[in-house]
Design a protein around this motif. Structure first.
Motif, short mmCIF file in Angstrom:
data_model
loop_
_atom_site.label_atom_id
_atom_site.label_comp_id
_atom_site.label_asym_id
_atom_site.label_seq_id
_atom_site.Cartn_x
_atom_site.Cartn_y
_atom_site.Cartn_z
N ASP A 78 -3.22 11.68 -29.61
CA ASP A 78 -2.86 10.30 -29.86
C ASP A 78 -2.16 9.40 -28.53
N LEU A 79 -2.01 10.28 -27.67
CA LEU A 79 -1.18 9.72 -26.33
C LEU A 79 -1.97 9.83 -25.23
N LEU A 80 -2.33 8.99 -24.45
CA LEU A 80 -3.55 8.74 -23.84
C LEU A 80 -2.89 9.13 -22.22
N PRO A 81 -3.69 9.47 -21.36
CA PRO A 81 -3.46 9.78 -19.78
C PRO A 81 -3.60 8.61 -18.86
N THR B 133 -4.85 13.55 -15.93
CA THR B 133 -5.25 14.96 -16.55
C THR B 133 -5.82 14.64 -18.04
N ASP B 134 -6.75 15.50 -18.46
CA ASP B 134 -7.23 15.49 -20.01
C ASP B 134 -6.49 16.25 -20.84
N ASP B 135 -5.46 17.19 -20.25
CA ASP B 135 -4.72 17.86 -20.97
C ASP B 135 -3.36 17.22 -21.16
N GLU B 136 -3.26 17.02 -22.68
CA GLU B 136 -2.23 16.00 -23.00
C GLU B 136 -1.05 16.69 -23.01
N THR B 137 -0.98 17.94 -23.05
CA THR B 137 0.36 18.88 -23.04
C THR B 137 0.85 18.90 -21.69
N ARG B 138 0.49 18.22 -20.86
CA ARG B 138 1.09 18.04 -19.64
C ARG B 138 1.94 17.13 -19.17
N TYR B 139 1.79 16.03 -20.04
CA TYR B 139 2.74 15.06 -20.05
C TYR B 139 3.13 14.48 -21.50
N VAL B 140 2.89 15.16 -22.28
CA VAL B 140 3.61 15.05 -23.73
C VAL B 140 4.73 16.18 -23.91
N ASP B 141 5.86 15.88 -24.04
CA ASP B 141 7.07 16.78 -24.04
C ASP B 141 7.10 17.16 -25.49
N ARG B 142 6.81 16.38 -26.54
CA ARG B 142 7.24 16.75 -27.90
C ARG B 142 6.30 15.78 -28.81
N THR C 287 0.93 -1.08 0.07
CA THR C 287 0.08 0.07 -0.16
C THR C 287 1.02 1.18 -0.23
N ALA C 288 1.87 1.21 0.89
CA ALA C 288 2.50 2.49 0.94
C ALA C 288 3.44 2.76 -0.37
N ARG C 289 4.04 1.47 -1.12
CA ARG C 289 4.78 1.60 -2.08
C ARG C 289 3.88 2.04 -3.35
N ALA C 290 2.63 1.66 -3.63
CA ALA C 290 1.76 2.26 -4.44
C ALA C 290 1.20 3.70 -4.33
N ALA C 291 1.33 4.10 -3.14
CA ALA C 291 0.99 5.63 -2.60
C ALA C 291 2.18 6.51 -3.02
N ALA C 292 3.25 5.85 -2.63
CA ALA C 292 4.61 6.68 -2.95
C ALA C 292 4.68 6.94 -4.63
N LEU C 293 4.54 5.84 -5.22
CA LEU C 293 4.63 5.76 -6.68
C LEU C 293 3.65 6.95 -7.34
N GLY C 294 2.39 6.61 -6.80
CA GLY C 294 1.40 7.32 -7.40
C GLY C 294 1.47 8.92 -7.21
N GLU C 295 1.90 9.09 -6.10
CA GLU C 295 2.14 10.65 -5.61
C GLU C 295 3.52 11.21 -6.39
N ASN C 296 4.44 10.34 -6.43
CA ASN C 296 5.80 11.19 -6.98
C ASN C 296 6.18 10.72 -8.49
N LEU C 297 5.72 9.44 -8.95
CA LEU C 297 6.23 9.08 -10.12
C LEU C 297 5.47 9.73 -11.21
N MET C 298 6.11 10.49 -12.30
CA MET C 298 5.66 11.05 -13.44
C MET C 298 6.06 10.34 -14.74
N VAL C 299 5.10 10.10 -15.61
CA VAL C 299 5.33 9.61 -16.94
C VAL C 299 5.21 10.63 -17.99
#
Length: 834
Positions: free
Chosen positions: A161-164, A184-193, A43-55
């Motif tokens: 084309d790139l899903l959240p 988010t439904d704003d793809e520009t927040r996670y698509v760099d280029r 549970t703690a592992r998932a919570a830490a990843l959900g909070e801090n990991l960004m793709v």
């Protein structure tokens, strides 16, 4: 993942090791102060990843072959693939767990290869993929990132084309965690280029029709100049003396029910017409009207200084006469020129198709759509209620259809729900929901009061995964109780079928209900009977049943693929010996073929459609409809049990729609045009990469393009617009003038995760659709056999007349209709053009 030829493995691993080393992310470089993070509870592992990991996603190039990638050996359709990378970044202040978790991501393109030895990569189903770190392969310290190169099929040209909503599941933890930064439904927040695409918009702008359009828009008529123009345009009008002030309406029409009058009164209130009411009287005049308007929906509207009178052919004509008055009235009330209008609909079928299966639309949004359809005289709402990704209508006696098939969660067994798809997340942030029986009945009544008929579609035998999975869960539940007979009653697959198939949306054989199974017809009968019962209860008898029937195929057997020893550099290499057609290894279907009831598995969809047509007729439904590929092995409507068979035709004009409509018409089908290049509203408005949408049939479909459609003379359109890629093409009319039942817009929902996105994509294109469905313009040339059209070559169409008509339409929409759409609460794209 497909195994790579050995000559590529060394290169792949070398590249991956280089990426790791350059990022200093191997275990030896990690933050040893947090080495105990791997011992966190699930549970703690998932919570830490959900909070801090960004793709994040970065697309390097859309023609990977030019940079040395062998797309053919990777099995890409037409040897077309793109290179990119997933960037996993720790945004927190402490190291993230080095293992014991899996990252789930969505991709609408097939992922052909992942180039990183630190991760195991797996296709789960549909667009869902799993990325699992290998134990001890790396540590992700605070602020550090790791790049995971990948190769995807085709290309990535738009942000949508790139899903959240990537999410993580920790080992031993049943509760997944969505990555906060990707929720988010704003793809520009996670698509760099995304690589820039060629500016084909310039080619479109240079066409003769677009040149004339620009001139007309530069001298756009004023609101006063277009005060007498309605949307949609009327058949004819004659100016009267003076004007009348419309602050509200006092309607007295004996041919309308009280609920229909209430619907019109509600529309007037929505438009802000709450002031002094003008007296509107109406009567049914029938055959006393001129011959060309003495038909269903026809009317004469007389607007004078002392009141308004409507003489109509039928109740529909009375209703539409009032809607024309409301169209001429500015939002909030105002002056309407005195005139006499004589009008009638162009087509019987003036439709809008809405996919509520891929992503659900709330009843309030559907009611608002019905309001707009009614206001602009569209009369058929085609509801795509089921697909692989969801079942959206309650069927009494089969609760699993909605308890499992209408929601998404992370259950790899899919006995509790469907797996997440289309960026929904594992908790239905989008995608979940269904219409209860009571809600569907209420929606039918609401639509009927506004002269909108709902056509339900239960897609089969393909695109049926939600039903198949739900009925498998039902089977397992009842079989566990020892009730095998009940368990098998509605089972939709052959348990011995081992067919290896890949569908259009990358599902396996469970995407197809098995038409040879005993449960298939029983299931169809149950569902059709229950839905027909809902229509009867609503007082809106079911007159058209849509069977679906589309895309029951294995895409890896398509023309873009070749055997592993193939020599064509332009086709993907796959092991064709391992590929099957749907039901190709089903013993139940093999037995049916051996009995002589069917020649091959190719004919099974059409054979099943014939069987279903008997069920449709038994329920008192006069017309069965299907997408064109659902009837391709039939000889004509005479093969089916219903009085009429309607075909929804989805060829593009540049891929032969003119010939297809000829063939269908000559066979006797009632044909509805659903042309993707003009009428798919899930396609982008413009070339802007931030405009969402699929684009396999059109890179840019703005309101002008839809407005410019000549449905009765499809070859004419080749002189106005280029093909998908901005290139001219030619069409020569062949055979007699085809007769069509009508046209409809399509709102497929893969890229419309929210109702707001749906409305943005639908409005204002819906108004241009309504214009062409109701009114035949003077610039539409009559169909002449043997006439040739080609952009930049022929000059038969009066493009100045088209541009002037568009300018008038545009003026009315901007000055009168946009404020009305805003008052309705709809989300609207305010720009009509690209």
């Amino acid at each position: 993942m497909r195994q790579l030829p050995s000559k590529y493995l060394g290169i792949r691993n070398l590249l991956a090791m280089t990426v790791i080393a350059s990022s200093c992310l191997v275990a030896a470089c990690g933050d040893s102060s947090d080495s105990g993070s791997a011992n966190l509870s699930p549970t703690a592992r998932a919570a830490a990843l959900g909070e801090n990991l960004m793709v994040r996603v970065d697309i390097d190039g859309n023609d990977a072959a030019k940079s040395g990638t062998n797309c053919a050996d990777l099995g890409a359709d037409w040897a077309s693939c793109a290179r990119g990378k997933l960037i996993l970044e720790n945004t927190g202040s402490r190291s993230l767990p080095a293992g014991g978790w899996t990252l789930y991501v969505h991709s609408i393109r097939r992922i052909l290869m992942v180039e990183h030895p630190a991760f195991a990569w797996k296709h789960v189903t549909g667009d869902l993929y799993a990325l699992t770190p290998r134990a001890g392969a790396f540590t992700l310290g605070a602020g550090e990132r790791i790049e995971v190169p990948f190769v995807g099929e085709y290309w990535y040209q738009r942000y949508s084309d790139l899903l959240p909503r990537a999410y993580v599941v920790a080992d031993g933890n049943a509760a997944p965690a969505i990555l906060k930064h990707n929720d988010t439904d704003d793809e520009t927040r996670y698509v760099d280029r995304i690589p820039p695409i060629a500016d084909d918009a310039a080619a479109f702008a240079a066409t003769p029709a677009q040149v004339q359009r620009a001139r007309a828009e530069a001298a756009l008529p004023s609101a006063q100049q277009t005060a007498a123009r309605a949307v949609p345009a009327v058949l004819r009008s004659t100016a009267g003396e003076g004007a009348t002030q419309v602050g509200g309406i006092d309607l007295s029409a004996s041919g309308l029910t009280s609920s229909q009058v209430a619907a019109l009164t509600s529309r007037a209130a929505t438009l802000g017409l709450t002031g002094a009411a003008v007296r509107v009287s109406g009567q049914i005049a029938g055959g006393a009207l001129p011959a060309d308007i003495a038909r269903a929906g026809g009317y004469r509207l007389t607007i004078a200084q002392d009141g308004v009178k409507i003489d109509a052919f039928d109740a529909g004509g009375l209703f539409y006469g009032v809607q024309t008055l409301l169209s001429l009235t500015p939002a909030g009330g105002g002056s309407v020129p005195a005139m006499t209008i004589e009008d009638a609909p162009r087509y019987t079928h003036r439709g809008m198709h809405v996919d509520v299966a891929r992503n659900f639309r709330q009843p309030a949004t559907l009611r608002r759509l019905i309001d707009q359809m009614s206001a602009y005289k569209l009369n058929r709402l085609h509801l795509h209620l089921t697909d692989d990704e969801g079942w959206r209508i309650e069927i009494p006696g089969l609760p699993e259809l909605t308890e499992i098939g209408a929601k998404r969660c992370h259950d790899l067994t899919e006995t509790q729900c469907l797996l997440p798809q289309l960026g929904s997340g594992p908790d239905n942030r989008s995608g979940g929901g269904y219409l209860s029986r009571a809600e569907y009945v209420a929606l039918l009544r609401y639509a009927a009061d506004r002269f909108v008929e709902i056509i339900p579609e239960i897609d089969m035998p393909g695109h049926a995964r939600a039903a198949v999975v739900s009925m498998e869960a039902r089977y397992q539940r009842l079989a566990a109780l020892g009730n095998k007979a009940a368990a098998n009653a509605y089972r939709l697959l052959d348990p011995a079928d081992t067919s290896n198939t890949t569908t259009v949306q990358f599902y396996d054989r469970r995407s197809f209900l098995n038409p040879c199974s005993d449960g298939a017809q029983r299931f169809a009968s149950k569902v059709i009977g229950e839905v027909a019962s809902m229509h009867r209860e609503a007082g809106a008898p079911l007159s058209v049943w849509h069977f679906g029937g589309d895309e029951a195929k294995n895409i890896l057997l398509g023309s873009g693929f070749q055997p592993l020893d193939g020599t064509d550099p332009g086709k993907g290499r796959v092991n064709l010996a391992l590929q099957d057609k749907p039901w190709g290894r089903s013993p139940q279907c093999a037995a049916m073929i051996a009995s002589g009831k069917v020649a091959s598995v190719d004919e099974l969809p059409s054979i099943f459609a014939r069987q279903v047509s008997q069920i449709v007729r038994a329920n008192g439904i006069g017309t069965m409809a299907a997408w064109q590929d659902g009837i391709k092995h039939a000889n004509g409507p005479q093969d089916f049990a219903t009085s009429n068979v309607m075909v929804t035709m989805w060829d593009t004009i540049f891929w032969g729609a003119s010939d297809t409509v000829q063939t269908l018409g000559s066979q006797g089908y009632k044909t509805v045009l659903a042309l993707p290049d003009y009428l798919y509203f899930d396609f982008p408005y413009a070339f802007d990469q931030r405009e969402r949408g699929y684009y396999w049939g059109s890179h840019a479909t703005d309101s002008f393009k839809t407005f410019s459609l000549a449905p009765d003379n499809l070859p004419q359109n080749a002189e106005i617009m280029p093909d998908r890629d901005g290139k001219p093409f030619e069409v020569t009319s062949a055979g007699p003038a085809p007769r069509i039942e009508g046209i409809q817009g399509q709102a497929w929902a893969e890229v419309m995760r929210t109702d707001q996105q749906f409305e943005y994509m639908a409005y204002p294109r819906l108004l241009a659709l309504a214009e062409r469905a109701w009114h035949r313009a003077a610039w539409e040339r009559p169909y002449v056999q043997g006439e040739r059209y080609k952009l930049g070559d022929t000059d038969k169409v009066d493009k100045a007349a088209l541009a002037a008509d568009w300018a008038g339409f545009m003026s009315v929409v901007q000055n009168r209709e946009m404020p009305k759409l805003t008052r309705s609460g709809a989300v609207v794209r305010t720009k009509l053009g690209g």
